[in-house]
Design a protein around this motif. Structure first.
Motif, PDB file in Angstrom:
ATOM      1  N   MET A   1       0.839  -1.195   0.000  1.00  0.00           N
ATOM      2  CA  MET A   1       0.000   0.000   0.000  1.00  0.00           C
ATOM      3  C   MET A   1       0.869   1.238   0.000  1.00  0.00           C
ATOM      4  O   MET A   1       1.881   1.303   0.683  1.00  0.00           O
ATOM      5  N   TYR A  39      -1.484   5.715  -5.361  1.00  0.00           N
ATOM      6  CA  TYR A  39      -2.237   4.589  -4.811  1.00  0.00           C
ATOM      7  C   TYR A  39      -2.663   3.727  -5.994  1.00  0.00           C
ATOM      8  O   TYR A  39      -3.356   4.198  -6.893  1.00  0.00           O
ATOM      9  N   ASP A  43      -4.817  -0.987  -3.422  1.00  0.00           N
ATOM     10  CA  ASP A  43      -4.338  -0.248  -2.251  1.00  0.00           C
ATOM     11  C   ASP A  43      -5.513   0.319  -1.454  1.00  0.00           C
ATOM     12  O   ASP A  43      -6.578   0.609  -2.002  1.00  0.00           O
ATOM     13  N   THR A  44      -5.281   0.477  -0.168  1.00  0.00           N
ATOM     14  CA  THR A  44      -6.268   1.106   0.706  1.00  0.00           C
ATOM     15  C   THR A  44      -5.830   2.523   1.030  1.00  0.00           C
ATOM     16  O   THR A  44      -4.675   2.751   1.406  1.00  0.00           O
ATOM     17  N   LYS A  84     -10.800   1.407  -0.932  1.00  0.00           N
ATOM     18  CA  LYS A  84      -9.784   0.767  -1.765  1.00  0.00           C
ATOM     19  C   LYS A  84      -9.852   1.292  -3.188  1.00  0.00           C
ATOM     20  O   LYS A  84     -10.909   1.710  -3.672  1.00  0.00           O
TER      21      LYS A  84
END
Length: 245
Positions: A1, A39, A43-44, A84
């Motif tokens: 992430m 991101y 990814d969060t 996300k």
């Protein structure tokens, strides 16, 4: 992430200094992070309260921005997980707003190549329809754009690019196809990305003007096949420029 950074405040401050509203600035900033690869899919994002603190805004503003980006296919909210980034094929890349959030569109090779492919699908068909359906007023718009290119080469790149945009906009408008006309914003964004990558517009002015003139003449003489072919040649030229760049 991807990691969160305290460098967020300057980004938002710059956006606000340019006259943008808080909500719009947050949308552009978050959208830019996703489109620019800060991101990546899967990814969060940082938690809502972290983003609000970093931006110096309310959680409500962050929440509303996330709703906009979710509606555009970039993000999704998952219970107990957070926000996300969705897979890239789910992003609404034909939306001019989404493309406008990209922080470095000219260097996103995959996206630029895909935009060129989309242009090859749309613009030759639009030119063919323009030759069949275009009115005298439509032709006057296309011709005025061509003359604008001619008068600005080689001394004014910005004016030439604007005239080139007007040329392609005019061809699509002359198709009198409401679906194609709704894609004008996407085509313009693709063109702008191409212009950022290539400067040969000024270096090979005779060739640039000749291919645009061929499109204009084919539409003027109601040559549908010729208009399609001429637009394909124009796109071949743009593709060659991209390869050289």
């Amino acid at each position: 992430m991807a990691r969160h950074s305290d460098a967020l405040l300057p980004v938002l401050s710059n956006a606000l200094a340019e006259g943008g509203k808080v909500h719009d600035s947050v949308v552009r900033t978050l959208g830019g992070w996703v489109l620019g690869g800060r991101y990546r899919p899967g990814d969060t994002l940082p938690r809502e309260d972290e983003l609000a603190t970093s931006f110096g805004i309310s959680r409500t503003s962050v929440r509303e921005a996330i709703k906009v980006l979710s509606a555009k296919g970039l993000l999704e909210t998952r219970p107990r997980i957070g926000v996300k980034v969705r897979q890239r094929e789910e992003w609404r890349m034909l939306d001019p707003a989404v493309l406008s959030w990209h922080p470095d569109l000219s260097h996103d090779r995959e996206l630029v190549a895909s935009l060129m492919e989309a242009r090859r699908i749309i613009e030759p068909a639009a030119a063919e329809l323009a030759a069949r359906r275009g009115s005298a007023a439509d032709l006057a718009e296309i011709e005025a754009a061509y003359l604008g290119m001619e008068s600005s080469i080689p001394h004014d790149l910005d004016a030439c690019c604007e005239a080139d945009l007007a040329f392609h906009r005019g061809v699509i408008a002359a198709s009198h196809n409401i679906v194609l006309r709704s894609l004008v914003g996407t085509i313009e964004t693709a063109l702008k990305a191409t212009f950022m990558l290539t400067t040969s517009l000024m270096e090979d002015q005779a060739r640039t003007l000749s291919v645009h003139k061929a499109v204009l003449d084919a539409i003027r003489f109601r040559d549908t096949a010729g208009a399609r072919g001429a637009m394909n040649r124009l796109l071949d030229l743009a593709a060659e420029d991209l390869v050289r760049s």
